[in-house]
Design an enzyme around this catalytic site. Sequence first.
Site, PDB file in Angstrom:
ATOM      1  N   SER A  16       0.825  -1.221  -0.172  1.00  0.00           N
ATOM      2  CA  SER A  16      -0.045   0.136   0.018  1.00  0.00           C
ATOM      3  C   SER A  16       0.839   1.230   0.132  1.00  0.00           C
ATOM      4  O   SER A  16       2.303   1.285   0.502  1.00  0.00           O
ATOM      5  CB  SER A  16      -0.884   0.036   1.192  1.00  0.00           C
ATOM      6  N   TYR A  29      -0.977   0.022  10.840  1.00  0.00           N
ATOM      7  CA  TYR A  29      -1.120  -0.221   9.416  1.00  0.00           C
ATOM      8  C   TYR A  29      -0.239   0.250   8.516  1.00  0.00           C
ATOM      9  O   TYR A  29       0.623  -0.565   7.685  1.00  0.00           O
ATOM     10  CB  TYR A  29      -2.230   0.205   8.787  1.00  0.00           C
TER      11      TYR A  29
END
Length: 67
Positions: A16, A29
């Site tokens: 990501s 995250y």
Amino acid sequence: MPYLLERKGAVVQVSSTSGRIASAGNGVYAATKFGVDAFAEALRQEVTALGVRAEHGHRIRPAGQAR
């Protein structure tokens, strides 16, 4: 890994953009994505000389995401 080395295959890891830019509220995250990025880079360095291509997927973007 032995099969991959025998076939001179490829490893594609997708992560990501949070692996490059962290934001408030997403620290855990982002930390996992930074880890994926580091692992992908280390793997690339280890297997390239053995004839295996290792790619990291920051160039791969979901549909509709700006380039």
